[in-house]
Write an enzyme that holds these catalytic residues in place. Structure first.
Site, short mmCIF file in Angstrom:
data_model
loop_
_atom_site.label_atom_id
_atom_site.label_comp_id
_atom_site.label_asym_id
_atom_site.label_seq_id
_atom_site.Cartn_x
_atom_site.Cartn_y
_atom_site.Cartn_z
N GLU A 1 0.83 -1.38 0.28
CA GLU A 1 -0.03 -0.39 -0.15
C GLU A 1 0.89 1.38 -0.24
O GLU A 1 0.53 1.98 1.72
CB GLU A 1 -0.82 0.15 1.27
CG GLU A 1 -1.98 -1.18 1.27
CD GLU A 1 -3.08 -1.11 2.19
OE1 GLU A 1 -2.93 0.05 3.42
OE2 GLU A 1 -4.20 -1.49 2.15
N GLU B 1 -6.84 -7.62 0.51
CA GLU B 1 -7.06 -7.52 1.37
C GLU B 1 -8.56 -7.28 1.63
O GLU B 1 -9.23 -6.16 0.93
CB GLU B 1 -5.94 -6.46 2.31
CG GLU B 1 -4.41 -7.11 2.58
CD GLU B 1 -4.05 -5.52 3.26
OE1 GLU B 1 -4.40 -5.09 3.73
OE2 GLU B 1 -2.82 -5.53 3.13
C1 GAL Z 1 -4.61 -1.91 5.12
C2 GAL Z 1 -2.98 -2.45 5.29
C3 GAL Z 1 -2.25 -3.81 6.63
C4 GAL Z 1 -3.64 -3.88 7.41
C5 GAL Z 1 -4.72 -3.39 7.14
C6 GAL Z 1 -5.91 -2.96 8.31
O1 GAL Z 1 -4.46 -1.10 4.81
O2 GAL Z 1 -1.79 -3.03 4.10
O3 GAL Z 1 -1.57 -4.33 7.33
O4 GAL Z 1 -3.20 -2.15 8.59
O5 GAL Z 1 -5.24 -1.99 6.43
O6 GAL Z 1 -7.47 -2.82 7.98
#
Ligand code: GAL
Length: 672
Positions: free
Chosen positions: A160, A317
């Site tokens: 990110e 994710e």
């Molecule tokens: C994303 C990030 C992860 C974790 C997640 C939590 O932005 O890539 O490492 O922090 O959010 O929602």
């Protein structure tokens, strides 16, 4: 531009034809005994791949240049022995404590000139040569060591980008900004002209006089050209860092590579990044308190598919339930994780991954949900995770199929977004993303397919093209939009579109300068509305406008609705202009949902939905494979729905027609 390489297809092959299903895996947070249980549970849940090492830099390189790969070797070997594949990170998302001590000038500096300290993550300057050097060395060391590890099927570069360090205002960044400006403009004359520096005594006579738009004198505004270019530069600076890290990986490995995007993330113009990804991947989190969160997910997935050039992409994710970073972290309701996952899959994802595998017991994200919750496997969440694993296995054959061509294109351009939302504008209530979401929502509610395209993307094949607050338009895009309408297309442009050129200079002679002729209107003066106020519109049944009104007249267009009262009474609010074989609509205010629905009846009336006759709240998307098509049905309602379609439900197993999809349930219906 789409990448030549279809890394997603390569990944599916490496996964043995299965879809990616898994999560960020952070075994370094746990004693080794837990790792064996992890692998066993991953197998039980149907996990095919995990992302490893994303935040492991400090443990992998505990001292500058001294690596400790032993623990990671053991993790990867265990995963491989268990049949779990790995998306291996470059481990460069966040530098170790020693790095900023050695290179204090690589720390992030904010717009007030304050250096941010170590203690969270990503506290580095993206333009710092010291950071770039260290990250490239680390990425290279990871790739060199693990390129041939049998578990590794893809690479995860950083994480990110820009999430916490989108703009760095330090002196190193200032110098990089000047270099970038020299490249862009070639001469100070050109820069002075583009930035309109004749204004407020800003004329530059030496490059060294130029800096980032740091905080300026009180209650005033930095030069808009300087600000707009700063957004452009900062996005490019992050991309250059990505390029350097990716190149270090590619020196050692041919496995497909990605960095995870964040959907409509304002600081990065992903249109300039997508072509450099072997796999386009995305992280998406719901804002739990948002009533329209489901539609936001759909629109983001439509953006991702468009960034991937229509090919499959990867959901890197999302969350199984609550996150930890919202004011109130609402847990997902039963079935919501499954529906969310299937929305992404329906809209072209060939995998669903989560943050993270096992919920942490310490650290800032310990209250973030995971695939294995704090409660362990005696939990509804774990059972839901396993069920999703079964589901994902059951639909593996959809991999590589393409979402059926969309009927509507929503033009969404980062530079225009940046420019439209700069300060010193007519109204702080103007937000291109809000308007884009409103238009996406009317299409989504009707199950009309939408692509979220950029200005350079082709317009062929779309029934309707929508320009939501497309404030900045260059001549080439205007020419292509005009040709599209002449050729029979339907265009809808909203207020505050076509106002400026690429330098944020007003197109003179009456608004909207770039689109005046095409739309057949001429606007003399903006009358943005006071906060919360609306203006009634004559000509619509439910006609109410928000945010904006304006004084203009039709110069060829037919007036569909006009402002009923106020300073613009009688002036057109909605018009349509027949041009060639097509039609150019203009919507001069932000319509309420009811008013927009009424206008959409006209504009989208002839556009075919994916399936006829589904009630509101039942989402349907079709993916087309070589031998079969797949109708994804996601029932967001509390009622059972009958889908009048013949085929085989890959999830429920029912065959024939019609298909019954229970309240909150999902179906994937294969048709020959
Ligand atoms: C994303 C990030 C992860 C974790 C997640 C939590 O932005 O890539 O490492 O922090 O959010 O929602």
């Amino acid at each position: 531009m789409t990448a030549q390489r279809d890394g997603m297809a390569e990944l599916t092959e490496a996964l043995g034809g299965r879809l990616a299903f898994g999560a960020d895996y952070n075994p370094e947070q746990w004693p080794e005994e837990v790792w064996d249980e992890d692998v066993a549970l991953m197998r039980a849940a149907g996990v095919t791949m995990v992302s490893v090492g994303i935040f492991s830099w400090a443990l992998l390189e505990p001292e500058p240049g001294k690596h400790d790969f032993g623990w990671l070797d053991r993790v990867l070997d265990r995963l491989h022995a268990g049949g779990i594949h790995v998306d291996l990170a470059t481990a460069t998302a966040s530098p170790p404590p020693w790095f900023l001590l050695e290179h204090p000038d690589a720390a992030l500096v904010d717009g007030a000139g304050v250096r941010r300290t170590f203690g969270s993550r990503q506290a580095y300057c993206p333009s710092s040569p010291a950071f770039r050097g260290a990250a490239v060395r680390m990425a290279g060391a990871m790739a060199e060591r693990y390129a041939d590890h049998p578990a590794v099927v893809m690479w995860h570069v950083s994480n990110e980008y820009a999430d916490h360090n989108w703009h760095c205002y330090c002196d190193v960044s200032a110098a990089a900004y000047r270099d970038w400006l020299r490249d862009r403009y070639g001469s100070l004359d050109a820069l002075n002209d583009a930035w309109a520096t004749a204004f407020w005594s800003q004329h530059y006579t030496d490059w060294e006089q130029i800096g980032p738009p740091r905080e300026v004198s009180y209650n005033s505004f930095a030069n808009p050209g300087q600000q707009l270019d700063w957004w452009r530069f900062s996005s490019d600076a992050q991309r250059d860092l990505f390029r350097a890290e990716a190149a270090a990986v590619r020196e050692h490995s041919d496995a497909p590579l990605t960095t995870n995007f964040m959907g409509f993330f304002k600081p990065l113009d992903y249109r300039g990044w997508a072509a450099e990804q072997d796999i386009v991947s995305n992280d998406h989190y719901l804002i739990g308190a948002e009533p329209d969160r489901t539609q936001h997910l759909a629109m983001t997935a439509d953006l991702l598919r468009s960034l991937a050039g229509g090919r499959s992409w990867l959901l890197m994710e999302h969350s199984t339930s609550a996150v930890n970073w919202q004011p109130r972290n609402l847990a997902k309701v039963p079935g919501e994780m499954r529906r969310n996952s299937f929305q992404h899959l329906a809209r072209g994802a060939d995998g669903v991954m989560f943050f993270q595998w096992r919920a942490s017991r310490g650290g800032a994200e310990k209250f973030h949900s995971a695939m294995v919750p704090h409660a362990g496997t005696e939990s509804r969440l774990w059972r839901d995770v396993c069920r999703l694993g079964d589901d994902v296995r059951a639909i593996a054959e959809v991999a590589g199929s393409r979402v059926a061509p969309a009927s509507v294109a929503l033009l969404f351009d980062w530079p225009s977004w940046w420019a439209a939302t700069l300060d010193s504008h007519p109204s702080v209530d103007v937000d291109p993303l809000v308007t884009a979401r409103a238009w996406h929502k009317v299409c989504w509610g009707r199950n009309i397919g939408v692509d979220v395209i950029g200005p350079a993307d082709g317009l062929e094949g779309y029934d309707v093209v929508v320009l939501p607050v497309q404030y900045l338009l260059d001549d080439a895009t205007v020419a292509r939009l005009t040709a599209y309408v002449r050729g029979g297309g339907t265009l809808v442009a909203t207020y505050f579109s076509g106002i400026v050129d690429e330098h944020d200079h007003i197109r003179l002679g009456g608004y909207p300068g770039a689109l005046r002729d095409l739309l057949g209107i001429r606007v003399e003066e903006f009358h943005p509305l006071p906060e919360g106020e609306t203006v009634p519109l004559a000509g619509l049944k439910e006609g109410v406008g928000r945010v904006w009104s304006e004084l203009g007249r039709a110069t060829g267009a037919e007036v569909v609705a006009s402002y009923a009262v106020g300073p613009c009474a009688g002036a057109p609010a909605i018009t349509r202009h027949a041009v060639g074989r097509g039609m150019a609509w203009y919507v001069g205010t932000e319509l309420t949902a009811e008013a927009l629905d009424e206008v959409a009846d006209e504009v989208l009336g002839a556009v075919e939905p994916v399936v006829e006759g589904l009630p509101a709240g039942v989402e349907a998307v079709r993916r087309l494979g070589a031998e079969a098509s797949y109708l994804f049905v996601v029932n967001h309602t509390h009622e059972t729905v009958i889908v009048p379609i013949d085929g085989v439900d890959l999830l429920g197993g029912s065959t024939g027609a019609p298909h019954v999809v229970k309240a909150g349930d999902v179906a994937v219906i294969r048709q020959p």
